[in-house]
Design a protein around this motif. Structure first.
Motif, short mmCIF file in Angstrom:
data_model
loop_
_atom_site.label_atom_id
_atom_site.label_comp_id
_atom_site.label_asym_id
_atom_site.label_seq_id
_atom_site.Cartn_x
_atom_site.Cartn_y
_atom_site.Cartn_z
N UNK A 1 -6.62 -2.42 13.79
CA UNK A 1 -7.39 -1.79 12.70
C UNK A 1 -6.88 -0.38 12.43
N UNK A 2 -6.80 0.00 11.18
CA UNK A 2 -6.37 1.36 10.83
C UNK A 2 -7.39 2.37 11.32
N UNK A 3 -6.93 3.59 11.57
CA UNK A 3 -7.81 4.65 12.04
C UNK A 3 -8.92 4.92 11.02
N UNK A 4 -10.13 5.12 11.54
CA UNK A 4 -11.27 5.41 10.69
C UNK A 4 -11.60 6.89 10.84
N UNK A 5 -11.52 7.64 9.76
CA UNK A 5 -11.75 9.07 9.83
C UNK A 5 -13.20 9.41 9.53
N UNK A 6 -13.78 10.25 10.39
CA UNK A 6 -15.10 10.80 10.11
C UNK A 6 -14.93 11.88 9.05
N UNK A 7 -15.78 11.85 8.03
CA UNK A 7 -15.69 12.82 6.95
C UNK A 7 -15.93 14.23 7.47
N UNK A 8 -14.96 15.10 7.22
CA UNK A 8 -15.09 16.51 7.55
C UNK A 8 -15.35 17.25 6.25
N UNK A 9 -16.58 17.70 6.06
CA UNK A 9 -16.97 18.30 4.78
C UNK A 9 -16.46 19.73 4.66
N UNK A 10 -15.83 20.03 3.53
CA UNK A 10 -15.76 21.43 3.15
C UNK A 10 -17.03 21.72 2.35
#
Length: 304
Positions: A1-10
């Motif tokens: 499975x491709x890496x799942x990124x946690x949203x880092x909010x600006x």
């Protein structure tokens, strides 16, 4: 499975997702607010879509109360502050809050670059421990320190409200003074003379914060620190009351909570997204630390 990124909010993306578009919002957030802004807590809370689920921000946040109460979960702990107290959310740290508390005070968010001209990024974090993910988020100031800190918040707010950050030098100078006064009231994690155990524990937590989704073994972190796994576990336990392995487990669960909030991924994909390829083990680990299975946790989210 491709890496799942946690949203880092600006600040821009956080505004789009969690703040209602209201006519007064542009008065609160001036151009350049993604780098720095300061508002009254009570004004900003009125615009927020609560609750705020587990999230991350590229900016540091400071909340200082003059009245009332604020409750926020930072990392794996929940903190409550009252008048004359400050709460710090370090950039990149996971945070959430649910309660539309009645309070008054100041909220400031800023990117490290905004105040790092004097020190540089690394020096800034060394100078102000509370801006690190392993620092103490809750800082009781008391009335004496508040008598110095509160006018600084007020002056910075006046400058920001008048012209934003078009002429940042004066705001930056006041911010340096503000952080310095907060530092005087801050109680370091290690007291005035950090022990070797505390230095190791802090370095371990920095590494864990950066690599938790790809490295789950104490041996990995011990190798990076050039010590034995047993030495690392003992040092971290001495400094924090929890072993290195417990820190790793809790960090994995916290990452999973954010993914469960931010995505509709299958539970097995959430497990894979934090580097656990055995969904059954992931469910057992999650339940051990939260009292619920990942599926039950997601249903709770949907009902909230």
């Amino acid at each position: 499975m491709a890496s799942v990124n946690i949203k880092l909010h600006d600040t821009n993306s956080f505004r789009e997702v969690h703040i209602r578009a209201e006519p007064t919002l542009d008065e609160l957030l001036k151009p350049g607010f993604d780098t720095f802004f300061m508002v009254r807590v009570q004004d900003m809370f009125r615009t927020m879509k609560l609750p705020i689920p587990p999230s991350r921000s590229t900016n540091h946040s400071l909340i200082y109360l003059t009245e009332g109460e604020a409750i926020m979960t930072i990392g794996g702990e929940t903190y409550t502050i009252h008048a004359h107290e400050c709460l710090v959310v370090a950039a990149g740290q996971i945070f959430s809050f649910r309660h539309p508390d009645v309070n008054r005070g100041y909220l400031c968010t800023f990117h490290s670059d905004f105040v790092a001209e004097k020190w540089g990024q690394n020096e800034l974090l060394q100078e102000f421990e509370f801006l690190n993910v392993w620092g103490h988020p809750r800082i009781p100031l008391g009335k004496k320190a508040s008598a110095l800190v509160e006018p600084l918040f007020q002056r910075i707010l006046e400058l920001y409200a008048a012209e934003g950050i078009r002429n940042p030098a004066l705001i930056q100078a006041y911010m340096v003074a503000l952080l310095g006064e907060i530092k005087r009231a801050y109680q370091p994690t290690a007291g005035s003379t950090p022990s070797q155990a505390v230095r190791l524990a802090n370095r371990f937590r920095e590494l864990l914060f950066a690599h938790v989704r790809t490295h789950h073994r104490v041996t990995d972190y011990a190798s990076w620190l050039s010590i034995t796994p047993n030495h690392l576990n003992k040092a971290v336990k001495t400094a924090t009351g929890k072993s290195a392995s417990q820190w790793i487990d809790e960090a994995l669960v916290l990452e999973a909570k954010v993914l469960l909030h931010q995505s509709t991924l299958a539970i097995s994909d959430v497990a894979a997204g934090i580097g656990l390829l055995d969904p059954s083990y992931f469910s057992r680990l999650f339940k051990k630390h939260t009292g619920t299975t990942p599926l039950e946790f997601r249903k709770m989210i949907e009902k909230s």
